[in-house]
Design a protein around this motif. Structure first.
Motif, PDB file in Angstrom:
ATOM      1  N   VAL A  59      -1.621  -4.629  -4.975  1.00  0.00           N
ATOM      2  CA  VAL A  59      -0.563  -4.779  -5.976  1.00  0.00           C
ATOM      3  C   VAL A  59      -1.067  -4.359  -7.353  1.00  0.00           C
ATOM      4  CG1 VAL A  59       0.884  -6.461  -7.158  1.00  0.00           C
ATOM      5  CG2 VAL A  59       0.653  -6.556  -4.687  1.00  0.00           C
ATOM      6  N   ALA A  60      -2.309  -4.717  -7.679  1.00  0.00           N
ATOM      7  CA  ALA A  60      -2.883  -4.313  -8.968  1.00  0.00           C
ATOM      8  C   ALA A  60      -2.960  -2.789  -9.078  1.00  0.00           C
ATOM      9  CB  ALA A  60      -4.263  -4.930  -9.139  1.00  0.00           C
ATOM     10  N   ASP A  61      -3.340  -2.127  -7.989  1.00  0.00           N
ATOM     11  CA  ASP A  61      -3.351  -0.659  -7.999  1.00  0.00           C
ATOM     12  C   ASP A  61      -1.947  -0.095  -8.178  1.00  0.00           C
ATOM     13  OD1 ASP A  61      -6.075  -0.765  -7.588  1.00  0.00           O
ATOM     14  OD2 ASP A  61      -5.937  -0.526  -5.417  1.00  0.00           O
ATOM     15  N   GLY A  62      -0.971  -0.719  -7.519  1.00  0.00           N
ATOM     16  CA  GLY A  62       0.406  -0.263  -7.673  1.00  0.00           C
ATOM     17  C   GLY A  62       0.918  -0.442  -9.090  1.00  0.00           C
ATOM     18  N   VAL A  63       0.560  -1.542  -9.732  1.00  0.00           N
ATOM     19  CA  VAL A  63       0.961  -1.767 -11.126  1.00  0.00           C
ATOM     20  C   VAL A  63       0.344  -0.701 -12.031  1.00  0.00           C
ATOM     21  CG1 VAL A  63       0.762  -3.354 -13.075  1.00  0.00           C
ATOM     22  CG2 VAL A  63       1.357  -4.222 -10.817  1.00  0.00           C
ATOM     23  N   SER A  64      -0.920  -0.394 -11.807  1.00  0.00           N
ATOM     24  CA  SER A  64      -1.583   0.633 -12.616  1.00  0.00           C
ATOM     25  C   SER A  64      -0.934   1.999 -12.425  1.00  0.00           C
ATOM     26  CB  SER A  64      -3.066   0.696 -12.244  1.00  0.00           C
ATOM     27  OG  SER A  64      -3.726   1.725 -12.954  1.00  0.00           O
ATOM     28  N   GLU A  65      -0.649   2.360 -11.183  1.00  0.00           N
ATOM     29  CA  GLU A  65      -0.011   3.646 -10.925  1.00  0.00           C
ATOM     30  C   GLU A  65       1.396   3.693 -11.518  1.00  0.00           C
ATOM     31  OE1 GLU A  65      -1.590   6.067  -9.815  1.00  0.00           O
ATOM     32  OE2 GLU A  65      -3.336   5.181  -8.841  1.00  0.00           O
ATOM     33  N   TYR A  82       0.835  -1.206   0.000  1.00  0.00           N
ATOM     34  CA  TYR A  82       0.000   0.000   0.000  1.00  0.00           C
ATOM     35  C   TYR A  82       0.867   1.251   0.000  1.00  0.00           C
ATOM     36  CZ  TYR A  82      -3.344   3.548   1.458  1.00  0.00           C
ATOM     37  OH  TYR A  82      -4.105   4.690   1.530  1.00  0.00           O
ATOM     38  N   ALA A  83       1.941   1.238   0.775  1.00  0.00           N
ATOM     39  CA  ALA A  83       2.851   2.393   0.797  1.00  0.00           C
ATOM     40  C   ALA A  83       3.485   2.608  -0.574  1.00  0.00           C
ATOM     41  CB  ALA A  83       3.918   2.196   1.862  1.00  0.00           C
ATOM     42  N   LEU A  84       3.895   1.530  -1.222  1.00  0.00           N
ATOM     43  CA  LEU A  84       4.479   1.650  -2.555  1.00  0.00           C
ATOM     44  C   LEU A  84       3.457   2.166  -3.566  1.00  0.00           C
ATOM     45  CD1 LEU A  84       6.848   1.163  -4.487  1.00  0.00           C
ATOM     46  CD2 LEU A  84       6.046  -1.198  -4.739  1.00  0.00           C
ATOM     47  N   SER A  85       2.251   1.622  -3.517  1.00  0.00           N
ATOM     48  CA  SER A  85       1.206   2.068  -4.435  1.00  0.00           C
ATOM     49  C   SER A  85       0.855   3.537  -4.215  1.00  0.00           C
ATOM     50  CB  SER A  85      -0.042   1.197  -4.262  1.00  0.00           C
ATOM     51  OG  SER A  85      -1.109   1.669  -5.057  1.00  0.00           O
ATOM     52  N   LEU A  86       0.797   3.956  -2.957  1.00  0.00           N
ATOM     53  CA  LEU A  86       0.445   5.339  -2.649  1.00  0.00           C
ATOM     54  C   LEU A  86       1.522   6.307  -3.133  1.00  0.00           C
ATOM     55  CD1 LEU A  86      -1.451   7.365  -1.319  1.00  0.00           C
ATOM     56  CD2 LEU A  86      -0.360   6.865   0.870  1.00  0.00           C
ATOM     57  N   ASN A  87       2.782   5.968  -2.930  1.00  0.00           N
ATOM     58  CA  ASN A  87       3.854   6.852  -3.379  1.00  0.00           C
ATOM     59  C   ASN A  87       3.959   6.883  -4.900  1.00  0.00           C
ATOM     60  OD1 ASN A  87       5.211   7.908  -0.902  1.00  0.00           O
ATOM     61  ND2 ASN A  87       5.399   5.740  -0.447  1.00  0.00           N
ATOM     62  N   LEU A  88       3.698   5.762  -5.557  1.00  0.00           N
ATOM     63  CA  LEU A  88       3.642   5.771  -7.013  1.00  0.00           C
ATOM     64  C   LEU A  88       2.474   6.617  -7.518  1.00  0.00           C
ATOM     65  CD1 LEU A  88       4.454   2.045  -7.894  1.00  0.00           C
ATOM     66  CD2 LEU A  88       5.883   4.054  -8.307  1.00  0.00           C
ATOM     67  N   LYS A  89       1.390   6.597  -6.783  1.00  0.00           N
ATOM     68  CA  LYS A  89       0.251   7.436  -7.135  1.00  0.00           C
ATOM     69  C   LYS A  89       0.609   8.913  -7.028  1.00  0.00           C
ATOM     70  CE  LYS A  89      -4.528   8.325  -5.674  1.00  0.00           C
ATOM     71  NZ  LYS A  89      -5.599   7.911  -4.737  1.00  0.00           N
ATOM     72  N   ARG A  90       1.302   9.284  -5.965  1.00  0.00           N
ATOM     73  CA  ARG A  90       1.734  10.680  -5.808  1.00  0.00           C
ATOM     74  C   ARG A  90       2.706  11.082  -6.910  1.00  0.00           C
ATOM     75  NH1 ARG A  90       2.716   9.540   0.597  1.00  0.00           N
ATOM     76  NH2 ARG A  90       0.570   9.918   1.315  1.00  0.00           N
ATOM     77  N   LEU A  91       3.615  10.184  -7.267  1.00  0.00           N
ATOM     78  CA  LEU A  91       4.532  10.473  -8.364  1.00  0.00           C
ATOM     79  C   LEU A  91       3.784  10.611  -9.683  1.00  0.00           C
ATOM     80  CD1 LEU A  91       7.595   8.156  -7.632  1.00  0.00           C
ATOM     81  CD2 LEU A  91       7.555  10.648  -7.591  1.00  0.00           C
ATOM     82  N   ARG A  92       2.803   9.764  -9.894  1.00  0.00           N
ATOM     83  CA  ARG A  92       2.027   9.829 -11.138  1.00  0.00           C
ATOM     84  C   ARG A  92       1.264  11.139 -11.259  1.00  0.00           C
ATOM     85  NH1 ARG A  92      -3.620   9.854 -11.492  1.00  0.00           N
ATOM     86  NH2 ARG A  92      -3.686   8.176  -9.940  1.00  0.00           N
ATOM     87  N   VAL A  93       0.621  11.565 -10.182  1.00  0.00           N
ATOM     88  CA  VAL A  93      -0.124  12.831 -10.222  1.00  0.00           C
ATOM     89  C   VAL A  93       0.825  14.008 -10.425  1.00  0.00           C
ATOM     90  CG1 VAL A  93      -1.606  14.365  -8.878  1.00  0.00           C
ATOM     91  CG2 VAL A  93      -1.993  11.903  -8.809  1.00  0.00           C
TER      92      VAL A  93
END
Length: 400
Positions: A206-212, A131-142
């Protein structure tokens, strides 16, 4: 006083961005940070420095998680090799068993309940990490949607920091996809074990992290492609420039290696790996008595990563169209994505597997549309009938 207010505003926006997980909040804060860092006002360099600090913190978080994961896996590999060497003789097996018994708490063997509790605890930790990895990838993506993050890298030396970050993200996501890939034969049991044990929330995270991660890598490539085109003078604003003689010619050497090509090829390989999550023989009809050989988490994961891969594949074919193969510039010819059959074929295969579900949804949608039209007609008929009745009653009242 204004300087203090501006500095305080920048710091507060940065803290909000680094702590928030809401999509709308992240978009608005990223827009504010990017807007403050642009222009020729006196505080623009300060705002740009603050934006760079935010990006560096997010980058360090992602790299630390991925590098620590690589270190854990390398340690696991070493321990596995040690166990393989111990398995050579029966005496070594006895020694290993004795060490395991001596390492147990209070000299007692571990029970099944303690094993289950340990698995749950490990699964919970894994869910938190993912979740931490997915969230930080989301912040990087935005953040990458609002500004060119490649400007914050120091690529003056031989070490390309931008490519290193993209490679780390690609390798980390590819590792997660390979762990969940459908396997057959001898590896079938080991491949299915990950879906039938542990916390079921991990796979969705993990699926959310892959998408981000896919969208972040795509955004980085798009910004880098635009910058290269501007630097090489491949983008013209006036149609008259198209009629001028181009510096390129038939004798120019073809471009074989370029950072944009390397980043694009890594993203294409990751996208194809997402399409390899395709699940054959999935039971799509709810009324069929035969049960699906896959778990619900596995089906949800496969659908999610393939949908994300389809979006990225479409954007890649837009950024690198086949028509660039006819360009005068050898660099543009190298950017042409000619071999895109696997990108198209993977998404077509996934879409065809959902034909039954799509047809049911279309039928349901048409039924709802017909129902809404019938309700509207009933409403208008009721209104018209009420109006006619009211008009007739008014006439009777006026009649002497």
């Amino acid at each position: 006083q204004r300087k203090k207010d501006f500095t305080s505003l920048n710091k507060n926006l940065s803290e909000i961005y680094l702590q928030s997980n809401d999509e709308n909040v992240l978009r608005n804060v990223a827009l504010s940070l990017a807007y403050l860092s642009r222009g020729d006002h006196t505080r623009a360099p300060e705002a740009r420095l603050q934006l760079q600090k935010v990006f560096q913190q997010l980058r360090d978080r992602v790299e630390d998680m991925l590098l620590s994961e690589d270190a854990d896996q390398s340690g696991t590999t070493k321990r596995k090799r040690g166990r393989d060497n111990d398995n050579a003789t029966p005496a070594s097996k006895k020694m290993r068993n004795d060490r395991a018994r001596s390492a147990s708490s209070k000299g007692s063997t571990l029970s099944d309940e303690s094993d289950d509790e340990g698995d749950k605890e490990n699964s919970s930790k894994e869910a938190d990490i993912e979740y931490a990895l997915s969230l930080n990838l989301k912040r990087l993506r935005v953040l990458s949607k609002r500004c060119d993050l490649s400007e914050f890298f120091d690529d003056s030396g031989d070490n390309n920091e931008l490519e290193a970050l993209c490679s780390a993200v690609t390798d980390g996501l590819a590792r997660r996809l390979k762990m969940r890939k459908v396997t057959t034969g001898e590896n079938e049991k080991s491949g299915s074990k990950i879906w039938r044990s542990g916390d079921s929330r991990v796979h969705k995270i993990v699926a959310d992290g892959v998408s981000e991660g896919l969208m972040f890598l795509l955004s980085i490539i798009a910004w880098k492609l635009y910058a290269i085109q501007e630097q090489e003078g491949l983008v013209v604003d006036d149609n008259e420039d198209l009629l001028e003689e181009s510096p390129g010619g038939d004798d120019d050497e073809e471009v074989q290696d370029h950072i944009v090509l390397r980043l694009r090829n890594r993203l294409i390989a990751l996208t194809e790996l997402c399409f390899e999550q395709f699940l054959p023989d999935v039971v799509s009809d709810e009324d069929e008595e035969t049960s699906s050989p896959y778990t619900e988490e596995q089906i949800v994961f496969a659908d999610a990563v393939q949908i994300s891969a389809g979006q990225v594949a479409s954007d890649l074919r837009t950024l690198f169209p086949k028509e660039l193969a006819n360009a005068v510039s050898p660099l543009l010819r190298a950017f042409a994505l000619v071999e895109d059959g696997r990108l198209i074929g993977g998404y077509i295969r996934f879409f065809r597997s959902k034909e039954n579900m799509v047809s049911r949804n279309i039928f349901l949608l048409r039924f709802v549309q017909f129902f809404m039209i019938a309700m509207r007609l009933t409403f208008f008929v009721h209104k018209y009938t009420s109006f006619v009745r009211m008009k007739n009653s008014t006439r009777r009242i006026k009649t002497p």
